[in-house]
Design a protein around this motif. Structure first.
Motif, PDB file in Angstrom:
ATOM      1  N   PRO A 144       5.838  -8.760   0.333  1.00 12.16           N
ATOM      2  CA  PRO A 144       6.226  -9.664  -0.757  1.00 12.16           C
ATOM      3  C   PRO A 144       5.025 -10.339  -1.430  1.00 12.16           C
ATOM      4  CG  PRO A 144       7.594 -10.033   1.176  1.00 12.16           C
ATOM      5  CD  PRO A 144       6.495  -9.097   1.589  1.00 12.16           C
ATOM      6  N   ILE A 145       5.116 -10.486  -2.716  1.00 14.98           N
ATOM      7  CA  ILE A 145       4.190 -11.162  -3.616  1.00 14.98           C
ATOM      8  C   ILE A 145       2.811 -10.512  -3.678  1.00 14.98           C
ATOM      9  CG2 ILE A 145       3.106 -13.354  -4.265  1.00 14.98           C
ATOM     10  CD1 ILE A 145       5.545 -14.723  -2.912  1.00 14.98           C
ATOM     11  N   ALA A 146       2.030 -10.560  -2.624  1.00 17.12           N
ATOM     12  CA  ALA A 146       0.661 -10.042  -2.671  1.00 17.12           C
ATOM     13  C   ALA A 146       0.605  -8.518  -2.655  1.00 17.12           C
ATOM     14  CB  ALA A 146      -0.147 -10.591  -1.503  1.00 17.12           C
ATOM     15  N   GLY A 147       1.554  -7.865  -2.011  1.00 21.87           N
ATOM     16  CA  GLY A 147       1.533  -6.411  -1.875  1.00 21.87           C
ATOM     17  C   GLY A 147       1.453  -5.655  -3.188  1.00 21.87           C
ATOM     18  N   PRO A 148       2.362  -5.934  -4.138  1.00 26.91           N
ATOM     19  CA  PRO A 148       2.286  -5.220  -5.413  1.00 26.91           C
ATOM     20  C   PRO A 148       0.986  -5.467  -6.175  1.00 26.91           C
ATOM     21  CG  PRO A 148       4.434  -6.240  -5.158  1.00 26.91           C
ATOM     22  CD  PRO A 148       3.573  -6.732  -4.030  1.00 26.91           C
ATOM     23  N   ILE A 149       0.446  -6.660  -6.049  1.00 25.31           N
ATOM     24  CA  ILE A 149      -0.815  -6.972  -6.728  1.00 25.31           C
ATOM     25  C   ILE A 149      -1.951  -6.158  -6.114  1.00 25.31           C
ATOM     26  CG2 ILE A 149      -2.508  -8.797  -7.187  1.00 25.31           C
ATOM     27  CD1 ILE A 149      -0.050 -10.744  -7.206  1.00 25.31           C
ATOM     28  N   ILE A 150      -2.023  -6.132  -4.792  1.00 25.34           N
ATOM     29  CA  ILE A 150      -3.056  -5.350  -4.104  1.00 25.34           C
ATOM     30  C   ILE A 150      -2.917  -3.870  -4.456  1.00 25.34           C
ATOM     31  CG2 ILE A 150      -3.861  -4.591  -1.825  1.00 25.34           C
ATOM     32  CD1 ILE A 150      -3.014  -7.417  -0.810  1.00 25.34           C
ATOM     33  N   TYR A 151      -1.677  -3.375  -4.490  1.00 21.17           N
ATOM     34  CA  TYR A 151      -1.414  -1.974  -4.830  1.00 21.17           C
ATOM     35  C   TYR A 151      -1.922  -1.648  -6.241  1.00 21.17           C
ATOM     36  CZ  TYR A 151       1.236   2.217  -6.026  1.00 21.17           C
ATOM     37  OH  TYR A 151       1.601   3.459  -6.453  1.00 21.17           O
ATOM     38  N   LEU A 152      -1.556  -2.473  -7.218  1.00 21.27           N
ATOM     39  CA  LEU A 152      -1.963  -2.210  -8.606  1.00 21.27           C
ATOM     40  C   LEU A 152      -3.472  -2.301  -8.781  1.00 21.27           C
ATOM     41  CD1 LEU A 152       0.874  -3.923 -10.650  1.00 21.27           C
ATOM     42  CD2 LEU A 152       0.373  -1.492 -10.456  1.00 21.27           C
ATOM     43  N   VAL A 153      -4.104  -3.254  -8.124  1.00 22.18           N
ATOM     44  CA  VAL A 153      -5.560  -3.345  -8.209  1.00 22.18           C
ATOM     45  C   VAL A 153      -6.189  -2.079  -7.630  1.00 22.18           C
ATOM     46  CG1 VAL A 153      -7.584  -4.580  -7.316  1.00 22.18           C
ATOM     47  CG2 VAL A 153      -5.669  -5.861  -8.284  1.00 22.18           C
TER      48      VAL A 153
END
Length: 125
Positions: free
Chosen positions: A91-100
């Protein structure tokens, strides 16, 4: 180095590399196909709302496998295993880390997943 267009990415991901989870994919291939996926999703969801037919979402099923395969190949290009995409489930941080991670340039030389797609394009030209 040849550049990949919207139609090149769509054709490549939907035909010859439909379910290819090995090898590497350039950033352009990943992002152009992601755009194809988003457009297809918007069209199908729009038609579903307009016709009040929620089952139109079934039309998106053929796009799931190529989206997963190009994502795995993109991670391979950066030297990461395909399982790394599961970070998006956090949740929350995972999608951001993935997209980066998907925006990072691939390794310029061969890695354990194969030769650099940029180098292969340069040699083919």
């Amino acid at each position: 180095m040849t550049s990949m267009s919207f139609t090149d990415a769509a054709r490549l991901c939907l035909t010859s590399k439909y379910a290819t989870f090995s090898g590497r994919a350039r950033r352009a291939e990943y992002w152009w196909f992601s755009l194809v996926y988003v457009i297809a999703t918007g069209v199908v969801l729009g038609l579903g709302f307009a016709t009040e037919t929620p089952l139109l979402g079934v039309l998106l099923l053929p796009f799931i496998v190529p989206m997963l395969s190009v994502s795995v190949r993109r991670l391979h290009d950066t030297g990461r295993p395909g399982w790394r995409m599961l970070i998006a489930l956090v949740p929350i941080a995972g999608p951001i880390i993935y997209l980066v991670g998907m925006t990072v340039d691939g390794t310029p030389t061969a890695n354990r997943y194969g030769p650099s797609p940029k180098a292969v394009d340069t040699l083919a030209a």
